[in-house]
Design a protein around this motif. Structure first.
Motif, PDB file in Angstrom:
ATOM      1  N   CYS A 180     -12.896  -4.568 -30.164  1.00 46.21           N
ATOM      2  CA  CYS A 180     -13.971  -3.939 -30.934  1.00 46.21           C
ATOM      3  C   CYS A 180     -13.859  -4.304 -32.407  1.00 46.21           C
ATOM      4  O   CYS A 180     -14.868  -4.512 -33.087  1.00 46.21           O
ATOM      5  CB  CYS A 180     -13.917  -2.415 -30.766  1.00 46.21           C
ATOM      6  SG  CYS A 180     -14.596  -1.807 -29.204  1.00 46.21           S
ATOM      7  N   PHE A 181     -12.620  -4.394 -32.902  1.00 47.75           N
ATOM      8  CA  PHE A 181     -12.409  -4.701 -34.316  1.00 47.75           C
ATOM      9  C   PHE A 181     -12.428  -6.201 -34.591  1.00 47.75           C
ATOM     10  O   PHE A 181     -12.275  -6.622 -35.739  1.00 47.75           O
ATOM     11  CB  PHE A 181     -11.077  -4.100 -34.777  1.00 47.75           C
ATOM     12  CG  PHE A 181     -11.116  -2.602 -34.838  1.00 47.75           C
ATOM     13  CD1 PHE A 181     -11.713  -1.962 -35.909  1.00 47.75           C
ATOM     14  CD2 PHE A 181     -10.582  -1.843 -33.811  1.00 47.75           C
ATOM     15  CE1 PHE A 181     -11.758  -0.575 -35.969  1.00 47.75           C
ATOM     16  CE2 PHE A 181     -10.624  -0.457 -33.863  1.00 47.75           C
ATOM     17  CZ  PHE A 181     -11.212   0.186 -34.942  1.00 47.75           C
ATOM     18  N   VAL A 182     -12.625  -6.984 -33.541  1.00 49.93           N
ATOM     19  CA  VAL A 182     -12.805  -8.426 -33.712  1.00 49.93           C
ATOM     20  C   VAL A 182     -14.292  -8.759 -33.770  1.00 49.93           C
ATOM     21  O   VAL A 182     -14.753  -9.480 -34.667  1.00 49.93           O
ATOM     22  CB  VAL A 182     -12.126  -9.207 -32.573  1.00 49.93           C
ATOM     23  CG1 VAL A 182     -12.444 -10.695 -32.680  1.00 49.93           C
ATOM     24  CG2 VAL A 182     -10.620  -8.983 -32.589  1.00 49.93           C
ATOM     25  N   ALA A 216     -12.518  -8.225 -18.065  1.00 46.03           N
ATOM     26  CA  ALA A 216     -13.740  -7.554 -17.628  1.00 46.03           C
ATOM     27  C   ALA A 216     -13.992  -6.277 -18.414  1.00 46.03           C
ATOM     28  O   ALA A 216     -15.137  -5.939 -18.734  1.00 46.03           O
ATOM     29  CB  ALA A 216     -13.669  -7.246 -16.128  1.00 46.03           C
ATOM     30  N   VAL A 217     -12.927  -5.544 -18.719  1.00 45.43           N
ATOM     31  CA  VAL A 217     -13.062  -4.324 -19.520  1.00 45.43           C
ATOM     32  C   VAL A 217     -13.057  -4.661 -21.009  1.00 45.43           C
ATOM     33  O   VAL A 217     -13.873  -4.135 -21.779  1.00 45.43           O
ATOM     34  CB  VAL A 217     -11.925  -3.330 -19.194  1.00 45.43           C
ATOM     35  CG1 VAL A 217     -12.019  -2.099 -20.091  1.00 45.43           C
ATOM     36  CG2 VAL A 217     -11.978  -2.913 -17.733  1.00 45.43           C
ATOM     37  N   GLY A 218     -12.145  -5.546 -21.425  1.00 43.98           N
ATOM     38  CA  GLY A 218     -11.995  -5.853 -22.846  1.00 43.98           C
ATOM     39  C   GLY A 218     -13.237  -6.451 -23.473  1.00 43.98           C
ATOM     40  O   GLY A 218     -13.626  -6.077 -24.588  1.00 43.98           O
ATOM     41  N   ILE A 219     -13.900  -7.380 -22.767  1.00 48.39           N
ATOM     42  CA  ILE A 219     -15.078  -8.042 -23.326  1.00 48.39           C
ATOM     43  C   ILE A 219     -16.243  -7.073 -23.456  1.00 48.39           C
ATOM     44  O   ILE A 219     -17.199  -7.327 -24.202  1.00 48.39           O
ATOM     45  CB  ILE A 219     -15.455  -9.266 -22.471  1.00 48.39           C
ATOM     46  CG1 ILE A 219     -14.301 -10.284 -22.474  1.00 48.39           C
ATOM     47  CG2 ILE A 219     -16.703  -9.962 -23.002  1.00 48.39           C
ATOM     48  CD1 ILE A 219     -14.536 -11.484 -21.585  1.00 48.39           C
ATOM     49  N   ASN A 220     -16.181  -5.930 -22.775  1.00 45.72           N
ATOM     50  CA  ASN A 220     -17.182  -4.878 -22.977  1.00 45.72           C
ATOM     51  C   ASN A 220     -17.302  -4.478 -24.440  1.00 45.72           C
ATOM     52  O   ASN A 220     -18.276  -3.849 -24.855  1.00 45.72           O
ATOM     53  CB  ASN A 220     -16.834  -3.628 -22.166  1.00 45.72           C
ATOM     54  CG  ASN A 220     -17.416  -3.644 -20.767  1.00 45.72           C
ATOM     55  OD1 ASN A 220     -16.886  -3.006 -19.870  1.00 45.72           O
ATOM     56  ND2 ASN A 220     -18.527  -4.332 -20.571  1.00 45.72           N
ATOM     57  N   SER A 269     -20.331  -2.728 -28.260  1.00 46.52           N
ATOM     58  CA  SER A 269     -20.235  -1.836 -29.411  1.00 46.52           C
ATOM     59  C   SER A 269     -21.085  -2.325 -30.564  1.00 46.52           C
ATOM     60  O   SER A 269     -21.458  -1.547 -31.451  1.00 46.52           O
ATOM     61  CB  SER A 269     -18.772  -1.715 -29.852  1.00 46.52           C
ATOM     62  OG  SER A 269     -18.279  -2.955 -30.328  1.00 46.52           O
ATOM     63  N   CYS A 270     -21.386  -3.628 -30.587  1.00 50.13           N
ATOM     64  CA  CYS A 270     -22.287  -4.191 -31.595  1.00 50.13           C
ATOM     65  C   CYS A 270     -23.647  -4.505 -30.988  1.00 50.13           C
ATOM     66  O   CYS A 270     -24.456  -5.217 -31.600  1.00 50.13           O
ATOM     67  CB  CYS A 270     -21.693  -5.465 -32.185  1.00 50.13           C
ATOM     68  SG  CYS A 270     -20.125  -5.224 -32.999  1.00 50.13           S
ATOM     69  N   GLY A 271     -23.879  -4.004 -29.787  1.00 53.72           N
ATOM     70  CA  GLY A 271     -25.148  -4.231 -29.113  1.00 53.72           C
ATOM     71  C   GLY A 271     -25.920  -2.945 -28.956  1.00 53.72           C
ATOM     72  O   GLY A 271     -26.397  -2.364 -29.934  1.00 53.72           O
ATOM     73  N   TYR A 272     -26.019  -2.469 -27.716  1.00 53.13           N
ATOM     74  CA  TYR A 272     -26.836  -1.286 -27.459  1.00 53.13           C
ATOM     75  C   TYR A 272     -26.326  -0.046 -28.183  1.00 53.13           C
ATOM     76  O   TYR A 272     -27.114   0.838 -28.565  1.00 53.13           O
ATOM     77  CB  TYR A 272     -26.889  -0.999 -25.948  1.00 53.13           C
ATOM     78  CG  TYR A 272     -25.741  -0.161 -25.452  1.00 53.13           C
ATOM     79  CD1 TYR A 272     -25.831   1.229 -25.462  1.00 53.13           C
ATOM     80  CD2 TYR A 272     -24.547  -0.734 -25.016  1.00 53.13           C
ATOM     81  CE1 TYR A 272     -24.769   2.018 -25.037  1.00 53.13           C
ATOM     82  CE2 TYR A 272     -23.496   0.041 -24.598  1.00 53.13           C
ATOM     83  CZ  TYR A 272     -23.616   1.417 -24.605  1.00 53.13           C
ATOM     84  OH  TYR A 272     -22.567   2.195 -24.209  1.00 53.13           O
ATOM     85  N   LEU A 273     -25.003   0.071 -28.387  1.00 52.40           N
ATOM     86  CA  LEU A 273     -24.430   1.296 -28.926  1.00 52.40           C
ATOM     87  C   LEU A 273     -24.957   1.617 -30.321  1.00 52.40           C
ATOM     88  O   LEU A 273     -25.101   2.783 -30.681  1.00 52.40           O
ATOM     89  CB  LEU A 273     -22.900   1.185 -28.956  1.00 52.40           C
ATOM     90  CG  LEU A 273     -22.136   2.467 -29.303  1.00 52.40           C
ATOM     91  CD1 LEU A 273     -22.460   3.578 -28.315  1.00 52.40           C
ATOM     92  CD2 LEU A 273     -20.639   2.210 -29.340  1.00 52.40           C
ATOM     93  N   ILE A 274     -25.252   0.599 -31.116  1.00 55.52           N
ATOM     94  CA  ILE A 274     -25.770   0.816 -32.465  1.00 55.52           C
ATOM     95  C   ILE A 274     -27.292   0.831 -32.479  1.00 55.52           C
ATOM     96  O   ILE A 274     -27.912   1.260 -33.448  1.00 55.52           O
ATOM     97  CB  ILE A 274     -25.277  -0.285 -33.424  1.00 55.52           C
ATOM     98  CG1 ILE A 274     -23.797  -0.573 -33.214  1.00 55.52           C
ATOM     99  CG2 ILE A 274     -25.533   0.083 -34.874  1.00 55.52           C
ATOM    100  CD1 ILE A 274     -23.270  -1.686 -34.081  1.00 55.52           C
ATOM    101  N   ASN A 275     -27.907   0.395 -31.402  1.00 51.30           N
ATOM    102  CA  ASN A 275     -29.341   0.148 -31.402  1.00 51.30           C
ATOM    103  C   ASN A 275     -30.174   1.412 -31.593  1.00 51.30           C
ATOM    104  O   ASN A 275     -31.297   1.349 -32.086  1.00 51.30           O
ATOM    105  CB  ASN A 275     -29.733  -0.561 -30.104  1.00 51.30           C
ATOM    106  CG  ASN A 275     -31.093  -1.200 -30.175  1.00 51.30           C
ATOM    107  OD1 ASN A 275     -31.921  -1.036 -29.275  1.00 51.30           O
ATOM    108  ND2 ASN A 275     -31.374  -1.932 -31.245  1.00 51.30           N
TER     109      ASN A 275
END
Length: 379
Positions: free
Chosen positions: A201-203, A259-263, A267-273
């Protein structure tokens, strides 16, 4: 099986029986349902759009680190003198301590905060797009439910939740029964994917903000790009995972972790939308999408249970992974087609000219983030 035995132990030591535990779990879920809408409301008021990816991700990554920590520590707590009750006492105590700290230090918006300067207040308010009187504004439900961008956002949220909870609830069983790993004695394997997601997430978040602030890509493009990474990447991992066997443990663990990590891209997609579309009503929108998506977290494990009759059969798990990958594919495609990241006209009060307000937001945002002649694709 170990999880079932552990819960049996809990029930045996509970005076009121399983009914009380179920009632408390339902109550916990109901009150926790208010958390994300409240957090989104605060983020819309506090986070400047130039730092929206990093700061929002920083807040929500706590959920991933919390999941990882509890997976690692639960076995040690259970084996200690406190037993299973200690797990609930410790997690509940930490939650209570945080709530007290929040009530002591938190402020609803920058204007009511006592520990920041006037300059900071003006800076934050100029870059959020949130109206200080939004609490008294009626939520434009009809406009929201008529918005194609809202349904794109809803689809992305549902896709993420389906995949996340499928892996969260079923991964220990898969690792134990198919990969023949002793998950109880190596709890780190269960927590590793969530540590990876928290770190990633911080990357991705500073990369997203950098691309937007430099004007390399529009905000809408950034949201779609990183959400696609966060859902289509895991889709590819799950397809590969479906063909792993017990002799390929290392590769299977790697694919599960990815599979979990690339989720984290989500966090920069739908979550902020939600905040992109309407800073004034990000909280109510999150309440709706999170509530509907929450239904998928119930359905997904039931679907797994209906498919997997023999937990040691890799072909049945392959079907589970393919279905989850298909959900990722469909839901993110809907988001790519219908999603937007421009402030919608219904973000403002009805008495205000929606056209002029929308143009004002778009022009101000485009100047603040990056010079561009294409105001329709940036705020």
């Amino acid at each position: 099986m170990e999880l079932i035995k552990n819960w049996e132990s809990v029930l045996m030591h509970t005076k009121s029986g399983w009914q009380s535990i179920c009632a408390l779990r339902v109550l916990t879920g109901l009150v926790q349902g208010t958390v994300y809408p409240c957090v989104h409301t605060l983020l819309a008021k506090w986070v400047p759009r130039t730092e929206r990816g990093l700061l929002t991700t920083g807040v929500y990554s706590g959920a991933q680190f919390g999941t990882a920590v509890i997976l690692v520590s639960s076995g040690f707590i259970f084996e200690s003198s406190m037993g299973w009750p200690g797990l609930f006492y410790l997690s509940g105590g930490i939650s209570l301590a945080w709530a007290l700290l929040f009530f002591w230090q938190a402020a609803n918006e920058p204007a009511t905060a006592s520990r920041i300067s006037k300059g900071e207040v003006e800076y934050i308010e100029s870059l959020t797009g949130s109206n200080s009187s939004s609490q008294s504004m009626p939520v434009p439900w009809m406009s929201i439910f008529r918005s194609p961008a809202f349904y794109g956002l809803l689809a992305a949220h549902c896709g993420f939740t389906w995949g996340f909870y499928t892996l969260l609830t079923e991964m220990p069983t898969y690792m134990s029964m198919v990969l023949q790993l002793n998950v109880k004695s190596n709890a780190f394997l269960s927590s590793l994917p969530y540590f990876a997601m928290g770190l990633l997430c911080f990357v991705v978040s500073p990369i997203s903000d950098l691309l937007i602030n430099r004007g390399t890509i529009s905000i809408t493009t950034a949201r779609k790009l990183f959400n696609s990474i966060g859902q289509w990447g895991p889709m590819a991992c799950l397809i590969g995972l479906g063909y792993m066997t017990a002799d390929e443990k290392t590769w299977a663990i790697l694919l599960l972790t990815l599979a979990v990590g690339i989720n984290a891209g989500c966090s920069c997609g739908y979550l902020i939308n939600h905040i992109d579309l309407s800073p004034n009503f990000a909280g109510p929108m999150m309440g709706v999408t999170n509530g509907i998506a929450g239904v998928t977290s119930i359905i997904a494990p039931l679907v797994v249970g209906a498919i997997v009759s023999d937990e040691e059969d890799p072909s049945q798990w392959r079907m589970v992974f393919f279905i989850t990958g298909g959900i990722y594919l469909v839901c993110n495609t809907i988001f790519v087609i219908f999603g937007k990241a421009t402030i919608q006209s219904w973000n403002e009060p009805p008495s205000t000219s929606s056209t002029m307000t929308l143009r004002s937001h778009q022009e101000n945002d485009s100047k603040s983030i990056a010079p561009t002649s294409d105001k329709d694709i940036r705020y």
